[in-house]
Design a protein around this motif. Structure first.
Motif, PDB file in Angstrom:
ATOM      1  N   GLU A   1       0.829  -1.205   0.000  1.00 31.30           N
ATOM      2  CA  GLU A   1       0.000   0.000   0.000  1.00 31.30           C
ATOM      3  C   GLU A   1       0.865   1.257   0.000  1.00 31.30           C
ATOM      4  O   GLU A   1       0.532   2.252  -0.649  1.00 31.30           O
ATOM      5  N   TYR A   2       1.975   1.205   0.695  1.00 31.79           N
ATOM      6  CA  TYR A   2       2.916   2.336   0.708  1.00 31.79           C
ATOM      7  C   TYR A   2       3.435   2.621  -0.697  1.00 31.79           C
ATOM      8  O   TYR A   2       3.505   3.780  -1.127  1.00 31.79           O
TER       9      TYR A   2
ATOM     10  N   LEU B   1      -5.484  -2.656  -4.708  1.00 28.63           N
ATOM     11  CA  LEU B   1      -5.023  -1.905  -5.879  1.00 28.63           C
ATOM     12  C   LEU B   1      -6.086  -0.951  -6.390  1.00 28.63           C
ATOM     13  O   LEU B   1      -5.779   0.147  -6.854  1.00 28.63           O
ATOM     14  N   LYS B   2      -7.357  -1.377  -6.302  1.00 26.69           N
ATOM     15  CA  LYS B   2      -8.439  -0.553  -6.810  1.00 26.69           C
ATOM     16  C   LYS B   2      -8.607   0.753  -6.028  1.00 26.69           C
ATOM     17  O   LYS B   2      -9.249   1.692  -6.523  1.00 26.69           O
ATOM     18  N   LYS B   3      -8.029   0.824  -4.845  1.00 23.86           N
ATOM     19  CA  LYS B   3      -8.056   2.072  -4.093  1.00 23.86           C
ATOM     20  C   LYS B   3      -7.181   3.141  -4.747  1.00 23.86           C
ATOM     21  O   LYS B   3      -7.367   4.338  -4.492  1.00 23.86           O
ATOM     22  N   TYR B   4      -6.240   2.676  -5.584  1.00 21.55           N
ATOM     23  CA  TYR B   4      -5.252   3.613  -6.155  1.00 21.55           C
ATOM     24  C   TYR B   4      -5.256   3.661  -7.666  1.00 21.55           C
ATOM     25  O   TYR B   4      -4.841   4.670  -8.257  1.00 21.55           O
ATOM     26  N   TYR B   5      -5.688   2.584  -8.325  1.00 21.49           N
ATOM     27  CA  TYR B   5      -5.614   2.505  -9.783  1.00 21.49           C
ATOM     28  C   TYR B   5      -6.955   2.101 -10.376  1.00 21.49           C
ATOM     29  O   TYR B   5      -7.788   1.478  -9.704  1.00 21.49           O
ATOM     30  N   SER B   6      -7.108   2.394 -11.653  1.00 26.72           N
ATOM     31  CA  SER B   6      -8.260   1.900 -12.398  1.00 26.72           C
ATOM     32  C   SER B   6      -7.907   0.537 -12.989  1.00 26.72           C
ATOM     33  O   SER B   6      -6.935   0.414 -13.746  1.00 26.72           O
TER      34      SER B   6
END
Length: 277
Positions: free
Chosen positions: A234-235, A270-275
């Motif tokens: 996550e970092y 991953l979906k928290k940061y990327y499409s």
């Protein structure tokens, strides 16, 4: 010039023949598959692999290049087989380890660390440039675990890795489990380590399980990913685009459903940061 892919392909797993049928049955539940490059050197008539490469994106992950061995050229037969494989297999990218697997042309059958020195950097960069000439696919190098420092080491590993990928103009496969194991065993801060890396070159991330054996943390690939390793993922995601995550599991494959649950959980992160598609 190195070109990093522009999107995240999601979460995949490494191919193991022991669970090939389960992989094929549940292909829709992973985003891509990582296959050891050398399988295509010797396993040309593997119908399961043929089906996988037809139906889902793959990445290739080498084990025997021995890019860290000094005073030894890359085997010409290996180069020919690698070039043929990269021509025949439409992979997203291909990778190898910053390690030695041969000494004096003898197979060690393990990933051995190299000394963190300028001489090692020059040797690895020269070979990496030779590899990148044979394919337009992105070539990336992976950090490994080491349980003792190699003699003559006089450089921090983060600087060592950074110099290699920058000078070789290649990408980085950042194995966060390896990083975490080394951080625990050698008493350094994994977050500070990450901050010293060229994060714009991180293409792939590896996750895996680790366990305490004989008084040290060992990269076993036989258990679930630790929360501390997921925190490192996550970092990284907050700092840069990564193009894909592979969860490596080489043992304890009797419950494939658990592995798929890990894939689902990491995809959610991953979906928290990327499409993701």
């Amino acid at each position: 010039m190195f070109h990093k892919p522009e999107k995240c392909f999601g979460v995949g797993i490494n191919y193991r023949s022991e669970c090939a049928n389960e992989i094929i049955e549940h292909l829709s539940e992973v985003d891509f598959i990582e296959v050891n490059t050398e399988r295509f050197f010797v396993d040309e008539n593997n119908h399961q692999l043929d089906q996988i490469t037809r139906e889902i994106p793959v990445v290739l992950h080498g084990l025997t290049l021995s890019i860290g061995t000094e005073n030894q050229l890359i085997n010409e037969n290996y180069l020919q087989q690698l070039e043929r494989t990269l021509t025949n297999i439409d992979c997203l990218w291909f990778s190898e380890h910053i390690a030695m697997t041969q000494v004096n042309d003898l197979e060690i059958r393990a990933l051995m660390p190299v000394a963190f020195t300028e001489e090692s950097i020059n040797n690895i960069v020269k070979k990496a440039k030779e590899i990148t000439k044979i394919s337009q696919k992105p070539f990336i190098l992976e950090n490994i675990t080491y349980y003792f420092p190699m003699p003559h080491t006089h450089m921090e590993e983060a600087r060592f890795i950074s110099e290699i990928v920058n000078q070789a103009d290649c990408g980085l496969l950042l194995d966060l489990n390896n990083l975490y194991v080394n951080a625990v065993n050698h008493s350094y801060d994994p977050y500070q380590f990450i901050d010293r890396l060229p994060l714009d070159r991180v293409v792939e991330v590896h996750l895996a399980g680790c366990d305490y054996l004989h008084g040290m943390l060992v990269d076993t690939h036989a258990s679930t990913v630790k929360p501390e390793v997921l925190a490192l993922l996550e970092y990284i995601c907050r700092k840069t685009l990564i193009n894909g995550v592979i969860i490596e599991r080489d043992d304890s494959l009797d419950n494939y459903a658990d592995l798929l649950q890990e894939v689902k959980m990491v995809r959610g992160l991953l979906k928290k940061y990327y499409s993701l598609s």
